[in-house]
Design a protein around this motif. Structure first.
Motif, short mmCIF file in Angstrom:
data_model
loop_
_atom_site.label_atom_id
_atom_site.label_comp_id
_atom_site.label_asym_id
_atom_site.label_seq_id
_atom_site.Cartn_x
_atom_site.Cartn_y
_atom_site.Cartn_z
N ASN A 385 0.83 -1.22 0.00
CA ASN A 385 0.00 0.00 0.00
C ASN A 385 0.86 1.26 0.00
N ALA A 386 2.02 1.17 -0.64
CA ALA A 386 2.93 2.30 -0.83
C ALA A 386 3.55 2.80 0.46
N THR A 387 3.49 1.99 1.55
CA THR A 387 3.97 2.52 2.82
C THR A 387 4.69 1.54 3.72
N VAL A 450 1.05 -5.02 -8.27
CA VAL A 450 1.40 -3.68 -8.74
C VAL A 450 2.25 -3.75 -10.00
N GLN A 451 3.28 -4.60 -9.99
CA GLN A 451 4.17 -4.68 -11.14
C GLN A 451 3.47 -5.29 -12.35
N VAL A 476 4.92 5.13 -9.72
CA VAL A 476 3.52 5.49 -9.99
C VAL A 476 2.56 4.43 -9.45
N TYR A 477 1.48 4.90 -8.85
CA TYR A 477 0.39 4.01 -8.44
C TYR A 477 -0.40 3.64 -9.69
N HIS A 483 -9.35 4.37 -5.95
CA HIS A 483 -8.96 3.02 -5.53
C HIS A 483 -8.03 3.10 -4.32
N PHE A 484 -7.05 3.99 -4.34
CA PHE A 484 -6.12 4.12 -3.22
C PHE A 484 -6.84 4.62 -1.97
#
Length: 567
Positions: A385-387, A450-451, A476-477, A483-484
């Protein structure tokens, strides 16, 4: 290191907008007198990229009504895309409002952060950049807000060290350098290059701008907000809220640009036509072909030309646009394969090292693994989740891997990330858990997804700072910001592993007793009503049966509830 080890429950490295956001949200959640936090930054003050990027023409290229915190709107913007000075003024205002300065220390570099599993703490080694002294600061929860736009990217051109005049990056602008009457070279034509050229061209004797790859240029009006408009924003806040939502909706609709499907292709064709028409209409004819890209719209970052300033500046008689590569920097000139250009000053508008996340910050988790080693095994910089990263408890990255967007305000991502992190970490801050970390399987599955999705997006179809040379997307998301937001508001709790304390079980029992108390009170009231006989049509058979059930169950649950409340 004779200085005693410090301790603060929450520490954050970095005081850009992401670091300030977590500070403000902690204050909002726990009160203005919340003091269990501290923030470090290696710069002279807060503001992050808005402190570093002080070049002439620096401005916001996202409408500031949306490039601001949702909980701290600013009714005083004077334009849609305000200049650097207004952004800094806004930042100063929110820092003062939330009384954040006492929690800040500047001119300090974090050399390492190491997790102590026995004591369930992070231990940071910090260096005072003025004295060179090092000291330790421990914390329970660690945030990294160092961001992606940290270290300027310098081109590898032969002879740069031999240049005799001033040579500097836009993110390290030399205000002591006078450009008046100077032969000035600008290398790069991205966002900073397109902003700085219109501001300095009139000062220079000659300005030669070298572009390596053209970018899609789109016109963007920058209307002035007069006194009446600002009065309306201040006294009728709903107007600003509606305008913010409209900007969000417009930007979110453009997310389709990044999707490789029929709708995405239609969006791209429409904007590509707009971009070509704009260049043909405004730019000098001799530069038009070199300004129109061959790659698809949104494959790289778009440039919004506020009030057509950049393209109109290209008409200046002392400006030359060159697409040839510089093969050598001479003491007082730069040379291409075909021509030599005089140079008194060289300005690098060449962006940042976006693939080197976390900069020089070294972080070691509870398995003795360094973060850069973890990322090497994963294939590249990444985070759940980017964190969050497995093996690094109580650690959250703000503006971390895959936090960027190409269609909306990154501050929306920042707010969502901070709110998400504070939800996850709440049991630790409340003393109910000593640590929390994302599960290994959840992280692997998320990163793989994600990839995989990134390879179906338009960003994978050209070379840009969005992806690395081997195609890894760490910037980039790949989905929409709605969605995020959804993922941030509704965490997947099964993906997280908590180590609870004894206080958690006491608090859990207390919560159960409170809820049962409410249920017991409600059922007791129903029982009293039932005991009264309920005069209306109590002679009806089905009413008598219902009342009998109410009396029986309220009696049983009432006794049980009384016993529970006395535990």
């Amino acid at each position: 290191m004779s200085t005693p080890t410090k301790y603060t429950p929450v520490l954050c490295i970095g005081l850009g907008l992401s670091g300030l956001c977590v500070a403000m949200q902690l204050k909002r959640k726990y009160g203005l007198d919340f003091a269990d936090m501290h923030f470090y930054d290696r710069n002279d003050t807060y503001s992050g990229t808005w402190w570093l990027n002080q070049y002439p023409g620096a401005a916001c290229d996202i409408p500031a009504i949306f490039y601001s915190f949702s909980f701290a709107p600013n009714p005083s913007w004077t334009t849609l895309l305000p200049a650097h000075s207004e952004i800094r003024q806004y930042i100063d205002g929110v820092v003062d409002k939330y009384q954040l300065v006492p929690h800040m220390t500047f001119r300090t570099e974090c050399e390492s952060a190491i997790w102590d599993d026995e004591r369930q703490r992070w231990c940071l080694l910090l260096r005072d950049l003025d004295t060179g002294k090092t000291y330790l600061h421990e914390c329970k929860v660690l945030f990294s807000a160092v961001g992606m736009l940290i270290d300027p990217k310098h081109p590898n051109i032969h002879g740069m060290d031999a240049f005799e005049g001033p040579l500097f990056h836009t993110a390290r602008w030399r205000h002591d350098v006078d450009l008046e009457g100077k032969n000035t070279i600008v290398i790069g034509n991205g966002c900073s290059g397109s902003q700085v050229v219109p501001k300095i061209v009139s000062q220079t004797k000659t300005l030669t701008q070298f572009i390596h790859t053209p970018h899609w240029l789109l016109p963007y009006p920058n209307p002035v907000f007069g006194p009446n408009t600002r009065w309306a924003f201040r006294h009728v806040p709903l107007i600003g809220r509606l305008m913010r939502f409209a900007i969000f909706a417009y930007g979110e609709a453009q997310w389709q640009l990044f999707v490789e499907n029929t709708v995405g292709a239609m969006f791209r064709r429409a904007l590509e036509k707009q971009g070509r028409d704009y260049v043909r209409r405004v730019a000098p004819e001799k530069y038009q072909d070199m300004l129109i890209p061959e790659w698809a719209m949104a494959c790289k970052r778009r440039i919004f030309d506020a009030n057509e300033l950049y393209l109109r500046a290209l008409h200046a008689p002392n400006l030359e646009l060159v697409q040839d590569d510089i093969v050598e920097v001479l003491p007082r000139a730069v040379r291409t394969a075909t021509k030599t250009y005089p140079a008194d000053v060289i300005v690098l508008a060449t962006g940042f090292e976006t693939q080197k996340l976390m900069g020089a910050l070294r972080i070691r988790g509870r398995h003795g693994e360094w973060l850069h080693e973890h990322w090497k095994k994963a294939g590249g910089p990444s985070a759940y989740n980017a964190t969050a990263v497995h093996g690094f408890p109580n650690f959250f990255m703000l503006y971390g891997p895959n936090s960027n967007t190409g269609h909306t305000s990154v501050l929306m991502t920042t707010e969502n990330t901070v709110n998400y992190a504070l939800s996850i970490i709440a049991p630790v801050l409340n003393g109910e858990a000593s640590r929390v970390e994302v599960k290994a399987g959840a992280e692997r599955a998320y990163v793989a997804r994600v990839q995989a999705v990134s390879r179906t997006r338009i960003i994978s179809k050209c070379s840009s700072w969005y992806v690395s040379e081997d195609g890894w997307n760490s910037a980039v998301y790949p989905w929409s910001q709605v969605h995020f937001w959804w993922r941030s508001v509704f965490p997947v709790w099964r993906d997280w592993d908590y180590k609870y304390t004894s206080r958690h079980h006491s608090v859990t029992r207390l919560r159960i007793r409170r809820r049962l108390g409410v249920l017991w009170a409600a059922l007791t009231v129903l029982g009293l009503i039932g005991a009264a006989g309920v005069s209306w049509r109590s002679d009806t058979p089905w009413v008598r049966v219902a009342l009998a059930h109410v009396r029986r169950w309220t009696g049983v649950l009432g006794v049980w509830g009384s016993n529970v409340l006395q535990v």
